[in-house]
Design a protein around this motif. Structure first.
Motif, short mmCIF file in Angstrom:
data_model
loop_
_atom_site.label_atom_id
_atom_site.label_comp_id
_atom_site.label_asym_id
_atom_site.label_seq_id
_atom_site.Cartn_x
_atom_site.Cartn_y
_atom_site.Cartn_z
N TRP A 1 0.85 -1.19 0.00
CA TRP A 1 0.00 0.00 0.00
C TRP A 1 0.89 1.24 0.00
CZ3 TRP A 1 0.23 3.31 4.30
CH2 TRP A 1 0.89 2.78 5.42
N ILE A 2 0.29 2.38 -0.39
CA ILE A 2 1.03 3.64 -0.47
C ILE A 2 0.51 4.60 0.59
CG2 ILE A 2 1.29 5.73 -1.90
CD1 ILE A 2 1.62 3.89 -4.31
N TRP A 3 1.45 5.18 1.38
CA TRP A 3 1.03 6.24 2.32
C TRP A 3 1.25 7.60 1.68
CZ3 TRP A 3 5.86 3.85 3.45
CH2 TRP A 3 6.96 4.70 3.49
N ASP A 4 0.40 8.54 2.05
CA ASP A 4 0.46 9.90 1.50
C ASP A 4 0.14 10.86 2.64
OD1 ASP A 4 0.18 12.26 0.11
OD2 ASP A 4 -0.98 11.37 -1.54
N ILE A 5 1.17 11.60 3.05
CA ILE A 5 1.09 12.43 4.25
C ILE A 5 1.36 13.88 3.85
CG2 ILE A 5 2.48 12.99 6.30
CD1 ILE A 5 2.56 10.02 6.95
N GLY A 6 0.45 14.78 4.16
CA GLY A 6 0.61 16.17 3.75
C GLY A 6 1.26 17.03 4.82
N LEU A 7 2.44 17.56 4.53
CA LEU A 7 3.07 18.55 5.40
C LEU A 7 2.89 19.91 4.72
CD1 LEU A 7 6.47 16.80 6.31
CD2 LEU A 7 4.24 16.54 7.37
N PRO A 8 3.14 21.02 5.40
CA PRO A 8 2.93 22.32 4.76
C PRO A 8 3.78 22.54 3.50
CG PRO A 8 3.07 22.57 7.13
CD PRO A 8 3.39 21.14 6.84
N SER A 9 5.02 22.05 3.49
CA SER A 9 5.89 22.37 2.36
C SER A 9 5.99 21.26 1.31
CB SER A 9 7.30 22.66 2.87
OG SER A 9 7.79 21.50 3.50
N ARG A 10 5.56 20.05 1.65
CA ARG A 10 5.67 18.91 0.74
C ARG A 10 4.80 17.79 1.25
NH1 ARG A 10 8.04 14.89 3.58
NH2 ARG A 10 9.59 15.47 5.14
N ARG A 11 4.69 16.73 0.45
CA ARG A 11 4.04 15.52 0.94
C ARG A 11 5.11 14.45 1.18
NH1 ARG A 11 1.11 14.85 -4.25
NH2 ARG A 11 0.46 12.78 -3.57
N GLY A 12 4.86 13.59 2.13
CA GLY A 12 5.70 12.41 2.31
C GLY A 12 4.91 11.24 1.74
N VAL A 13 5.43 10.64 0.67
CA VAL A 13 4.69 9.56 0.01
C VAL A 13 5.60 8.34 -0.07
CG1 VAL A 13 3.44 8.90 -2.10
CG2 VAL A 13 3.44 11.29 -1.35
N GLY A 14 5.06 7.18 0.24
CA GLY A 14 5.90 5.98 0.19
C GLY A 14 5.08 4.74 -0.10
N HIS A 15 5.75 3.77 -0.65
CA HIS A 15 5.11 2.49 -1.00
C HIS A 15 5.75 1.43 -0.11
CE1 HIS A 15 4.01 -0.50 -4.47
NE2 HIS A 15 3.39 -0.77 -3.35
N THR A 16 4.95 0.76 0.70
CA THR A 16 5.49 -0.36 1.47
C THR A 16 4.91 -1.65 0.88
OG1 THR A 16 5.86 -1.30 3.65
CG2 THR A 16 3.78 -0.15 3.35
N TYR A 17 5.76 -2.65 0.75
CA TYR A 17 5.35 -3.83 -0.02
C TYR A 17 6.13 -5.06 0.45
CZ TYR A 17 9.58 -2.27 -2.38
OH TYR A 17 10.87 -1.83 -2.63
N SER A 18 5.70 -6.18 -0.06
CA SER A 18 6.32 -7.46 0.32
C SER A 18 7.31 -7.88 -0.75
CB SER A 18 5.21 -8.51 0.48
OG SER A 18 5.74 -9.80 0.30
#
Ligand SMILES: Cc1cc2nc3c(=O)[nH]c(=O)nc-3n(C[C@H](O)[C@H](O)[C@H](O)COP(=O)(O)OP(=O)(O)OC[C@H]3O[C@@H](n4cnc5c(N)ncnc54)[C@H](O)[C@@H]3O)c2cc1C
Length: 519
Positions: free
Chosen positions: A273-290
């Motif tokens: 699955w992919i996480w998508d986290i909004g910070l004021p200056s950018r997003r932190g996006v990542g894919h965690t997988y098996s």
């Protein structure tokens, strides 16, 4: 009493190290009569992991206890408000497949069996949205409070998204300048033992021996004291939770004033699955997988495709990605002799539901509250600590696994393997059987302070289409008037919040400019 616990060394200056230092120092550091002395040693060469950007509402209590200003947190840590998680494509992968796990209990939760009323009612909306206003305000990108709401208070319950590197620096400054924590920058080479097997000191590259009575291992995945020095076995949970890899990216906004999402977005993929986290200056996006189910290359393609939707093909292709590998699991015990591990040094499961930092907070609070007065009673405290934290880890494993078990996706071996009976822990299997006949309730979870309370389980279960058949109890039956009232009040309150609350970005900009009212 001899052998009093006076000197504490914390090894590691990541979020775990500084949160632990802050919590212990704020409670004991001023205990000059007892002569408590807290030192944190961190390597100048080994960076922190730096990816823990999602927190739980417990972080508000923690930061307040440590004594930092919430306005300063927003100014210095690129913080934004988090009001839960939106799970997309976890059930069947279609475009309208989503539900919220908010941070506010359903309205009337303890009064009536809302699920039955929802199932029988004509509310025409998801379980969460029927009785909780928070999903509505998240959908509209609203903040959980007003600029006039004092620090650490909220109209809706909230946590933070934040820059993990900046959080570490922020806490470091406060712990050293305000709480009197000693700071040593050096590489720890090894632990030296007393004859009885306790750790006597840490041998450092340049500063000699650092002696203490209690050693807190916050050295991250290398688990230098508990794992390497003591050889405490690692219990892998890979057979239950398959994800062991992550690709993380820092994604710029298209425009500097783009909306900041008020919740974590967790979007299921074919093999993770992919996480998508909004910070004021950018997003932190990542894919965690098996890694057993897909390759890094394929995971990267899916991550770039996801980012492409908001950033466009070229900019998405240019983003640099960081690969992180981890073994899902935890140590067999967490406190051994005069050494206790907190954070990644004690274990890590996966990023789903941001359960790592909340566990750091629980661990540090427990150590601080139960700080053994002397070595003689330490084994009593550590025995209870280990029992409680083994329970916590197992409860988190069950809760995370629930998200996978309820999926009806069949588009990859990953999802098929996730529902195989042998991958589901026995307690979870039992609970799910029980819940076919009654919704989760407080008796399923024995502790007052659970990581995930029964309402969280209900949000996930009923958000993902689980069905509990109706029991003819007084609480469950003939209460439709009551649940109609809760439904109506929820919708009215949600509408008021949507019209009155500022957007996430609007409020954060104001906080950074003017600050909130101090507590
Ligand atoms: C992909 C991913 C996503 C995550 N997302 C989340 C999330 O959204 N929410 C959440 O709650 N958690 C999340 N986590 C977990 C979170 O990142 C960690 O729990 C948190 O950052 C705490 O890390 P730590 O302090 O234990 O370790 P680290 O940050 O790794 O710190 C280790 C410290 O030990 C020091 N050290 C190591 N060896 C030595 C030595 N020999 N001598 C001296 N010092 C030494 C290092 O210098 C460093 O200061 C995520 C983890 C991963 C892998």
């Amino acid at each position: 009493m001899g052998n009093a616990v006076k000197n504490i060394i914390i090894l590691g200056g990541g979020s775990a190290g500084w949160l632990t230092a802050g919590l212990i120092a704020s409670e004991h550091g001023i205990d000059r009569a007892r002569g408590m002395n807290i030192t944190l040693v961190e390597s100048p060469d080994i960076p922190i992991i730096g990816v823990g950007e999602g927190t739980w509402p417990t972080m508000r209590r923690t930061l307040k206890k440590i004594g930092v200003s919430e306005s300063d947190l927003f100014k210095e840590c690129e913080a934004s408000f988090k009001q839960g998680a939106k799970f997309e494509k976890w059930v069947n992968g279609t475009a309208d497949d989503f539900y919220y796990h908010p941070l506010v209990e359903p309205l009337g939760y303890s009064d009536t069996e809302l699920f039955y009323q929802w199932k029988n009612g004509e509310y025409n909306t998801s379980f969460g949205d029927a009785f909780c206003f928070q999903g509505h305000i998240c959908e509209h990108g609203r903040a959980p409070k007003l600029i006039t709401t004092p620090e650490y208070s909220g109209i809706a319950n909230y946590a933070y998204h934040l820059n993990a590197y900046k959080l570490g620096e922020f806490l470091k400054k406060h712990c050293i300048n305000k709480l009197g924590v000693n700071h040593v920058i050096d590489n720890v080479l090894k632990a030296c033992s007393h004859d009885n097997g306790d750790i006597a000191a840490l041998e450092t590259e340049n500063k000699g021996l650092l002696k203490a009575d209690l050693f807190i291992d916050c050295s991250g995945l290398s688990s230098i004291l508990l794992g390497k020095h003591y050889g405490i076995p690692f219990i892998s949970k890979r057979h239950i939770l398959f994800n062991d890899s992550a690709l993380a990216a820092q994604v710029p906004y298209r425009e500097p004033d783009d909306a900041i999402t008020s919740h974590t977005i967790s979007t299921a993929q074919k093999n993770g699955w992919i996480w998508d986290i909004g910070l004021p200056s950018r997003r932190g996006v990542g894919h965690t997988y098996s890694s057993a189910h897909t390759s890094d290359e394929q995971a990267e393609i899916e991550l770039r495709q996801y980012i492409c939707h908001s950033l466009g093909e070229q900019r998405s292709a240019e983003l640099s990605l960081r690969k992180i590998s981890f073994e899902p699991g935890h140590r067999e015990v967490f406190w051994h002799r005069n050494c206790v591990a907190v954070g990644m040094a004690s274990g890590f499961l996966e990023p789903l539901e941001a359960s790592a930092l909340v566990l750091v907070e629980m661990a540090a609070n427990r150590i601080s509250e139960e700080m053994p007065a002397n070595r003689t009673v330490m084994d009593i405290v550590s025995k209870r600590y280990n029992q409680r934290f083994l329970y916590n880890w197992d409860a988190i494993v069950d809760f995370l696994k629930l998200h996978y078990v309820l999926s009806k996706r069949t588009d990859s071996q990953y999802w098929l393997d996730n529902v195989s009976k042998e991958s589901i822990p026995e307690r979870l299997r039992e609970l799910m059987l029980l819940w076919r006949y009654q919704p989760p309730n407080r008796h399923d979870f024995p502790y007052a302070e659970e990581v995930f309370p029964s309402a969280s389980w209900q949000y996930v279960l009923y958000g993902m289409g689980f069905n509990s058949s109706q029991r003819p109890t007084r609480k469950a039956m003939n209460r439709s008037a009551l649940s109609d009232k809760y439904f109506r009040e929820t919708q009215e309150f949600a509408a008021r919040c949507v019209s009155k609350l500022p957007s996430n970005r609007e409020l954060i900009d104001k906080i950074v400019q003017f600050g909130m009212q101090p507590v």
